[in-house]
Design an enzyme around this catalytic site. Sequence first.
Site, PDB file in Angstrom:
ATOM      1  N   ARG A  91      38.773  29.642  56.014  1.00 36.39           N
ATOM      2  CA  ARG A  91      38.176  28.318  56.168  1.00 36.39           C
ATOM      3  C   ARG A  91      39.564  27.435  56.557  1.00 36.39           C
ATOM      4  NH1 ARG A  91      36.274  27.883  50.037  1.00 36.39           N
ATOM      5  NH2 ARG A  91      38.403  28.775  50.098  1.00 36.39           N
ATOM      6  N   SER A 126      33.417  27.087  46.104  1.00 32.52           N
ATOM      7  CA  SER A 126      32.697  27.117  45.061  1.00 32.52           C
ATOM      8  C   SER A 126      33.118  26.272  43.859  1.00 32.52           C
ATOM      9  CB  SER A 126      32.282  28.674  44.542  1.00 32.52           C
ATOM     10  OG  SER A 126      31.682  29.375  45.493  1.00 32.52           O
ATOM     11  N   LYS A 133      37.823  35.952  36.260  1.00 34.18           N
ATOM     12  CA  LYS A 133      37.924  34.485  36.352  1.00 34.18           C
ATOM     13  C   LYS A 133      37.163  33.843  35.358  1.00 34.18           C
ATOM     14  CE  LYS A 133      38.843  34.515  41.349  1.00 34.18           C
ATOM     15  NZ  LYS A 133      38.098  34.159  42.545  1.00 34.18           N
ATOM     16  N   HIS A 180      28.990  30.279  52.425  1.00 34.56           N
ATOM     17  CA  HIS A 180      28.769  31.660  52.292  1.00 34.56           C
ATOM     18  C   HIS A 180      27.713  31.902  53.334  1.00 34.56           C
ATOM     19  CE1 HIS A 180      30.589  31.237  48.047  1.00 34.56           C
ATOM     20  NE2 HIS A 180      31.554  31.515  48.713  1.00 34.56           N
TER      21      HIS A 180
HETATM   22  O1  PNS Z   1      35.426  35.325  46.140  1.00 36.28           O
HETATM   23  P1  PNS Z   1      36.682  35.750  45.920  1.00 36.28           P
HETATM   24  O2  PNS Z   1      37.023  35.737  44.311  1.00 36.28           O
HETATM   25  O3  PNS Z   1      37.729  35.279  46.598  1.00 36.28           O
HETATM   26  O4  PNS Z   1      36.552  37.355  45.982  1.00 36.28           O
HETATM   27  C1  PNS Z   1      37.460  38.422  45.539  1.00 36.28           C
HETATM   28  C2  PNS Z   1      37.225  39.612  45.853  1.00 36.28           C
HETATM   29  C3  PNS Z   1      35.965  40.137  44.826  1.00 36.28           C
HETATM   30  C4  PNS Z   1      36.737  40.148  47.239  1.00 36.28           C
HETATM   31  C5  PNS Z   1      38.306  40.691  45.145  1.00 36.28           C
HETATM   32  O5  PNS Z   1      38.726  40.101  43.968  1.00 36.28           O
HETATM   33  C6  PNS Z   1      37.946  42.021  44.946  1.00 36.28           C
HETATM   34  O6  PNS Z   1      37.579  42.538  45.958  1.00 36.28           O
HETATM   35  N1  PNS Z   1      37.822  42.377  43.875  1.00 36.28           N
HETATM   36  C7  PNS Z   1      37.721  43.726  43.577  1.00 36.28           C
HETATM   37  C8  PNS Z   1      38.720  44.519  42.924  1.00 36.28           C
HETATM   38  C9  PNS Z   1      39.693  44.920  43.731  1.00 36.28           C
HETATM   39  O7  PNS Z   1      39.448  45.737  44.719  1.00 36.28           O
HETATM   40  N2  PNS Z   1      40.923  44.387  43.931  1.00 36.28           N
HETATM   41  C10 PNS Z   1      41.864  44.934  44.655  1.00 36.28           C
HETATM   42  C11 PNS Z   1      42.035  44.330  46.003  1.00 36.28           C
HETATM   43  S1  PNS Z   1      42.571  42.569  45.815  1.00 36.28           S
END
Ligand code: PNS
Length: 170
Positions: free
Chosen positions: A95, A133, A44, A20
Amino acid sequence: MHEPARAIYPGSFDPVTNGHLDIVRRAVENFGALTVAVLRNATKNPLFTADERRDMFDEAVRAAGIEDVRVVAFDGLLVDFARQEHATVVVRGLRAISDFEYELQMALINRRLLPHLETVFLVPGEDVSFISSRFVREIARLGGDVSSLVPDVARRRLDRKFPHPGGATP
Ligand code: PNS
C-alpha cells in the site's frame, strides 16, 4: 514451455477488507487462479478465529463474483504451505512505503527458506489503498461505520462482535 505460475495470497485477514478483494482481483487477472491462505496460528491474538476469517473471505469472494479463487487456512511456515500447494508465487499487497520494510524482509526470508518461491507485490487501487484490518477493527470497536471499507459479510460480523445502539443491520 513454462508451467503457469501457481499463486498464493497469504495473510491474517482479520477481517477481509475491500483492499484485500482488490488484490485478489488483480492476482486472478495476472495468474489465472489464486489460493488465499489464511494464517491459522496467528501470534497476534486475532479478533476472529481462523475459521471465521476463512469463511468471511470465501463468502466475500463469492459475493463479489470473483471466480477461480480457493480460500483455505494454513498453519506453520508459509514456505511449507507453498511447497505443499506447489505454489511458485506469493502475492502480497503493497500500500505504501511504510509497508515495504516488513514486506522486503519477509520476502527475503522466504526466499532464503525456499529459493524458487517468488514474492510478487501488487499495488491496490488508490480508492482502497488506505484501508487496513487494524483500523477497521478499531473503527468497528468504537462504533464507527465500516461499510465502505469491508465487504458486507465482514461488516455484519463486526456489527455482531461490537453491537452498538442504532448500529447497522445485524
Ligand atoms: O496479514 P499479515 O499478518 O501481514 O500476514 C503475514 C503472514 C501470514 C504472511 C506471515 O506472518 C506468514 O507467512 N506467517 C507464517 C509463518 C512464517 O512463515 N514465518 C516466516 C516468514 S515471515
